[in-house]
Write a protein that holds these residues in place. Sequence first.
Motif: not given
Length: 204
Positions: A195-204
Amino acid sequence: MKKEIDRYLSTDFNLIEIIQPDENKISDVIKLLLEPDGVHGQGVLFLKIFLKKLEGFTNKDIFIDFSKVEIEREKTTSLLKDKENRRIDLLIKSDSYVIGIENKPWAGEQENQLEDYFNYLKELSGSKEFLLIYLHGFGEKPKSISEKTVEKNSDKFLFTSYRKFLIPWLNDCYKECESQKVRFFLKDFKEWILKNFRDIEEGN
């Protein structure tokens, strides 16, 4: 319908979400799970799974005597002159391997921070193998170590993210864990990360 379901399943209840852990608490949780004699009661299981994941990421076999493992938090880099105030988040020491983990969910690095940690692990390990893991919440690459050092010692580093490393590790821990209480905790921790973290390349 949801109210009826939640009466029995509490689908929105997540203890980790309620606590909202900071960097130190996240590191504490990782240490708690890795400890062979930890309160989770699963012995070396979670540590074994962790090391197996490392082998997959690094393409290196990691052989250690689990009876001689030490796991420390906030280990000072006391072997380095004028760098005694540095503290590496997690340190795994065994008879044949030393692993340092710098956990950065949100915060940036201090000047030369990873460079100092690399030199510390190199000094500490002696003839043992060692690895420095940079674990970033969003998969950012470290800025506090020179490209020259990384290129020259590429087999001594793993730069990874919560989603790429922690999630697969927690998934396997959940599958293998025999304690229902700990399984609930692992599930909450995993869902909080997603829920709180997403890899940069995945976008927001």
